[in-house]
Design a protein around this motif. Structure first.
Motif, PDB file in Angstrom:
ATOM      1  N   PHE A  45       0.847  -1.179   0.000  1.00 32.80           N
ATOM      2  CA  PHE A  45       0.000   0.000   0.000  1.00 32.80           C
ATOM      3  C   PHE A  45       0.887   1.234   0.000  1.00 32.80           C
ATOM      4  O   PHE A  45       1.821   1.336   0.797  1.00 32.80           O
ATOM      5  CB  PHE A  45      -0.896   0.018   1.242  1.00 32.80           C
ATOM      6  CG  PHE A  45      -1.958  -1.047   1.240  1.00 32.80           C
ATOM      7  CD1 PHE A  45      -3.195  -0.799   0.658  1.00 32.80           C
ATOM      8  CD2 PHE A  45      -1.716  -2.289   1.802  1.00 32.80           C
ATOM      9  CE1 PHE A  45      -4.176  -1.785   0.648  1.00 32.80           C
ATOM     10  CE2 PHE A  45      -2.686  -3.277   1.792  1.00 32.80           C
ATOM     11  CZ  PHE A  45      -3.921  -3.024   1.218  1.00 32.80           C
ATOM     12  N   ASP A  46       0.599   2.168  -0.917  1.00 35.04           N
ATOM     13  CA  ASP A  46       1.358   3.416  -0.916  1.00 35.04           C
ATOM     14  C   ASP A  46       0.731   4.375   0.081  1.00 35.04           C
ATOM     15  O   ASP A  46      -0.493   4.431   0.236  1.00 35.04           O
ATOM     16  CB  ASP A  46       1.397   4.040  -2.317  1.00 35.04           C
ATOM     17  CG  ASP A  46       0.013   4.213  -2.923  1.00 35.04           C
ATOM     18  OD1 ASP A  46      -0.490   3.245  -3.505  1.00 35.04           O
ATOM     19  OD2 ASP A  46      -0.566   5.318  -2.799  1.00 35.04           O
ATOM     20  N   ILE A  47       1.579   5.103   0.774  1.00 35.85           N
ATOM     21  CA  ILE A  47       1.148   6.057   1.787  1.00 35.85           C
ATOM     22  C   ILE A  47       1.935   7.348   1.613  1.00 35.85           C
ATOM     23  O   ILE A  47       2.998   7.368   0.988  1.00 35.85           O
ATOM     24  CB  ILE A  47       1.341   5.508   3.218  1.00 35.85           C
ATOM     25  CG1 ILE A  47       2.824   5.214   3.486  1.00 35.85           C
ATOM     26  CG2 ILE A  47       0.489   4.261   3.437  1.00 35.85           C
ATOM     27  CD1 ILE A  47       3.124   4.814   4.929  1.00 35.85           C
ATOM     28  N   SER A  48       1.423   8.428   2.168  1.00 34.01           N
ATOM     29  CA  SER A  48       2.109   9.715   2.066  1.00 34.01           C
ATOM     30  C   SER A  48       3.294   9.753   3.031  1.00 34.01           C
ATOM     31  O   SER A  48       3.379   8.967   3.978  1.00 34.01           O
ATOM     32  CB  SER A  48       1.147  10.856   2.384  1.00 34.01           C
ATOM     33  OG  SER A  48       0.810  10.855   3.762  1.00 34.01           O
ATOM     34  N   LEU A  49       4.171  10.699   2.778  1.00 34.32           N
ATOM     35  CA  LEU A  49       5.381  10.797   3.590  1.00 34.32           C
ATOM     36  C   LEU A  49       5.066  11.174   5.036  1.00 34.32           C
ATOM     37  O   LEU A  49       5.783  10.769   5.957  1.00 34.32           O
ATOM     38  CB  LEU A  49       6.335  11.820   2.972  1.00 34.32           C
ATOM     39  CG  LEU A  49       7.798  11.736   3.436  1.00 34.32           C
ATOM     40  CD1 LEU A  49       8.394  10.372   3.099  1.00 34.32           C
ATOM     41  CD2 LEU A  49       8.621  12.835   2.783  1.00 34.32           C
ATOM     42  N   ILE A  50       4.009  11.939   5.258  1.00 33.74           N
ATOM     43  CA  ILE A  50       3.653  12.276   6.642  1.00 33.74           C
ATOM     44  C   ILE A  50       3.181  11.018   7.372  1.00 33.74           C
ATOM     45  O   ILE A  50       3.481  10.825   8.558  1.00 33.74           O
ATOM     46  CB  ILE A  50       2.596  13.403   6.698  1.00 33.74           C
ATOM     47  CG1 ILE A  50       2.464  13.931   8.138  1.00 33.74           C
ATOM     48  CG2 ILE A  50       1.249  12.941   6.165  1.00 33.74           C
ATOM     49  CD1 ILE A  50       1.623  15.197   8.244  1.00 33.74           C
ATOM     50  N   GLU A  51       2.477  10.134   6.664  1.00 29.80           N
ATOM     51  CA  GLU A  51       2.075   8.866   7.263  1.00 29.80           C
ATOM     52  C   GLU A  51       3.290   7.979   7.491  1.00 29.80           C
ATOM     53  O   GLU A  51       3.354   7.241   8.480  1.00 29.80           O
ATOM     54  CB  GLU A  51       1.064   8.166   6.352  1.00 29.80           C
ATOM     55  CG  GLU A  51      -0.257   8.894   6.247  1.00 29.80           C
ATOM     56  CD  GLU A  51      -1.187   8.277   5.233  1.00 29.80           C
ATOM     57  OE1 GLU A  51      -2.319   7.921   5.611  1.00 29.80           O
ATOM     58  OE2 GLU A  51      -0.775   8.138   4.058  1.00 29.80           O
ATOM     59  N   ALA A  52       4.247   8.059   6.574  1.00 34.46           N
ATOM     60  CA  ALA A  52       5.478   7.292   6.737  1.00 34.46           C
ATOM     61  C   ALA A  52       6.227   7.712   8.002  1.00 34.46           C
ATOM     62  O   ALA A  52       6.765   6.867   8.729  1.00 34.46           O
ATOM     63  CB  ALA A  52       6.377   7.469   5.515  1.00 34.46           C
ATOM     64  N   LEU A  53       6.255   9.013   8.253  1.00 37.14           N
ATOM     65  CA  LEU A  53       6.931   9.507   9.460  1.00 37.14           C
ATOM     66  C   LEU A  53       6.211   9.019  10.715  1.00 37.14           C
ATOM     67  O   LEU A  53       6.846   8.612  11.696  1.00 37.14           O
ATOM     68  CB  LEU A  53       7.005  11.036   9.434  1.00 37.14           C
ATOM     69  CG  LEU A  53       7.665  11.707  10.648  1.00 37.14           C
ATOM     70  CD1 LEU A  53       9.061  11.159  10.909  1.00 37.14           C
ATOM     71  CD2 LEU A  53       7.711  13.227  10.456  1.00 37.14           C
ATOM     72  N   LEU A  54       4.880   9.046  10.706  1.00 38.33           N
ATOM     73  CA  LEU A  54       4.119   8.537  11.846  1.00 38.33           C
ATOM     74  C   LEU A  54       4.404   7.059  12.075  1.00 38.33           C
ATOM     75  O   LEU A  54       4.591   6.618  13.220  1.00 38.33           O
ATOM     76  CB  LEU A  54       2.624   8.748  11.609  1.00 38.33           C
ATOM     77  CG  LEU A  54       2.073  10.152  11.833  1.00 38.33           C
ATOM     78  CD1 LEU A  54       0.617  10.228  11.357  1.00 38.33           C
ATOM     79  CD2 LEU A  54       2.167  10.560  13.291  1.00 38.33           C
ATOM     80  N   LEU A  55       4.449   6.277  10.994  1.00 40.34           N
ATOM     81  CA  LEU A  55       4.737   4.847  11.121  1.00 40.34           C
ATOM     82  C   LEU A  55       6.148   4.618  11.648  1.00 40.34           C
ATOM     83  O   LEU A  55       6.365   3.762  12.511  1.00 40.34           O
ATOM     84  CB  LEU A  55       4.589   4.156   9.765  1.00 40.34           C
ATOM     85  CG  LEU A  55       3.205   3.747   9.307  1.00 40.34           C
ATOM     86  CD1 LEU A  55       3.299   2.910   8.036  1.00 40.34           C
ATOM     87  CD2 LEU A  55       2.472   2.961  10.384  1.00 40.34           C
ATOM     88  N   ARG A  56       7.094   5.362  11.098  1.00 35.37           N
ATOM     89  CA  ARG A  56       8.487   5.209  11.519  1.00 35.37           C
ATOM     90  C   ARG A  56       8.633   5.498  13.015  1.00 35.37           C
ATOM     91  O   ARG A  56       9.299   4.750  13.742  1.00 35.37           O
ATOM     92  CB  ARG A  56       9.374   6.159  10.708  1.00 35.37           C
ATOM     93  CG  ARG A  56      10.802   6.309  11.199  1.00 35.37           C
ATOM     94  CD  ARG A  56      11.697   5.164  10.818  1.00 35.37           C
ATOM     95  NE  ARG A  56      13.024   5.316  11.421  1.00 35.37           N
ATOM     96  CZ  ARG A  56      14.111   4.675  11.023  1.00 35.37           C
ATOM     97  NH1 ARG A  56      14.036   3.821  10.012  1.00 35.37           N
ATOM     98  NH2 ARG A  56      15.261   4.858  11.627  1.00 35.37           N
ATOM     99  N   ARG A  57       7.998   6.562  13.482  1.00 40.15           N
ATOM    100  CA  ARG A  57       8.100   6.907  14.911  1.00 40.15           C
ATOM    101  C   ARG A  57       7.404   5.863  15.775  1.00 40.15           C
ATOM    102  O   ARG A  57       7.870   5.539  16.869  1.00 40.15           O
ATOM    103  CB  ARG A  57       7.527   8.305  15.147  1.00 40.15           C
ATOM    104  CG  ARG A  57       8.395   9.394  14.539  1.00 40.15           C
ATOM    105  CD  ARG A  57       7.962  10.782  14.959  1.00 40.15           C
ATOM    106  NE  ARG A  57       8.904  11.797  14.492  1.00 40.15           N
ATOM    107  CZ  ARG A  57       8.799  13.090  14.737  1.00 40.15           C
ATOM    108  NH1 ARG A  57       7.785  13.536  15.466  1.00 40.15           N
ATOM    109  NH2 ARG A  57       9.697  13.941  14.288  1.00 40.15           N
ATOM    110  N   ALA A  58       6.268   5.334  15.291  1.00 41.69           N
ATOM    111  CA  ALA A  58       5.576   4.288  16.049  1.00 41.69           C
ATOM    112  C   ALA A  58       6.423   3.021  16.093  1.00 41.69           C
ATOM    113  O   ALA A  58       6.507   2.354  17.131  1.00 41.69           O
ATOM    114  CB  ALA A  58       4.222   3.995  15.417  1.00 41.69           C
ATOM    115  N   TRP A  59       7.071   2.705  14.979  1.00 40.36           N
ATOM    116  CA  TRP A  59       7.973   1.540  14.933  1.00 40.36           C
ATOM    117  C   TRP A  59       9.130   1.716  15.902  1.00 40.36           C
ATOM    118  O   TRP A  59       9.516   0.768  16.603  1.00 40.36           O
ATOM    119  CB  TRP A  59       8.501   1.358  13.505  1.00 40.36           C
ATOM    120  CG  TRP A  59       9.621   0.383  13.389  1.00 40.36           C
ATOM    121  CD1 TRP A  59       9.534  -0.988  13.391  1.00 40.36           C
ATOM    122  CD2 TRP A  59      11.021   0.680  13.266  1.00 40.36           C
ATOM    123  NE1 TRP A  59      10.780  -1.546  13.284  1.00 40.36           N
ATOM    124  CE2 TRP A  59      11.715  -0.544  13.200  1.00 40.36           C
ATOM    125  CE3 TRP A  59      11.745   1.867  13.205  1.00 40.36           C
ATOM    126  CZ2 TRP A  59      13.109  -0.606  13.069  1.00 40.36           C
ATOM    127  CZ3 TRP A  59      13.122   1.812  13.082  1.00 40.36           C
ATOM    128  CH2 TRP A  59      13.787   0.584  13.012  1.00 40.36           C
TER     129      TRP A  59
END
Length: 223
Positions: A45-59
């Motif tokens: 699934f493609d996601i926006s970069l702001i969502e990527a940052l949220l995922l990265r921080r949650a990870w």
């Protein structure tokens, strides 16, 4: 940046609230979406970069053993993707490619999301992207505009059911405006789109990327 992430989280919460209200209105027995159902957590699934940052921080907030497990799975996905685009490089953005190269990935891809736990639940559920929150129910605006008809086949729902309508046009307009502000702060340019896949989002070291440099690179071209 924190305030922009907080604003985006508000949009995500609004979508969650709509989903809960929709399930309540049609009856929980008609909706299969619930904890432990991971049928839609497959593929890319493609996601926006702001969502990527949220995922990265949650990870980054996961216990080390889980972080390592997720990273290994994400790296395996990256190996597969680099077979397709050998010159694809960090920060793993997709926007240098023609849309049909990445928005229409194989429908039969059954590879689990690297953030899917062994119990069938998302490891970073509170930070999951908007596409994950929208999947399962039809996203149809009050004016009838159908933004996605990806209704889960496990749900017994009529897409035309007016109880499911929501002002999606306004929601997505606010999302784009917020993303432009995010992109301007991150890169110095008000991009409307900067996208990656969920697995590669985990691999982006945001602090190590030169966001002021050239970002929209076509990975099909020689490096």
């Amino acid at each position: 940046m924190r305030s922009l992430l907080d604003e985006f989280q508000v949009l995500l919460t609004e979508v969650d609230d709509w989903f809960v209200r929709s399930v309540r209105s049609v009856g929980a027995a008609s909706v299969a979406c619930r904890a432990g159902c991971d049928a839609c957590c497959r593929g890319l699934f493609d996601i926006s970069l702001i969502e990527a940052l949220l995922l990265r921080r949650a990870w980054e907030g996961l216990p080390k053993d889980l972080r390592d497990q997720v990273r290994r799975k994400a790296e395996l996905r990256l190996v597969e993707l680099k077979q397709r685009w050998p010159n694809w490089k960090t920060p793993w953005l997709l926007n240098g490619l023609p849309d049909d190269e990445w928005t229409e990935m194989p429908e039969d891809d059954l590879t689990p999301c690297p953030l899917l736990g062994d119990d069938g639940c998302c490891l970073v559920y509170a930070a999951r992207p908007m596409t994950c929150r929208l999947h399962g129910l039809p996203a149809i605006d009050f004016d009838g505009t159908d933004f996605t008809s990806a209704v889960c086949s496990r749900n017994r729902i009529a897409p035309e059911d007016s109880r499911l309508r929501y002002p999606f046009r306004d929601l997505f307009r606010r999302e784009i405006e917020l993303f432009r502000r995010f992109a301007l702060q991150l890169t110095g340019r008000p991009y409307s789109e900067l996208d990656t896949f969920i697995p590669t989002a985990i691999l982006i070291n945001f602090d190590a990327v030169d966001w002021s440099g050239t970002l929209l690179v076509d990975p099909r071209e020689p490096g």
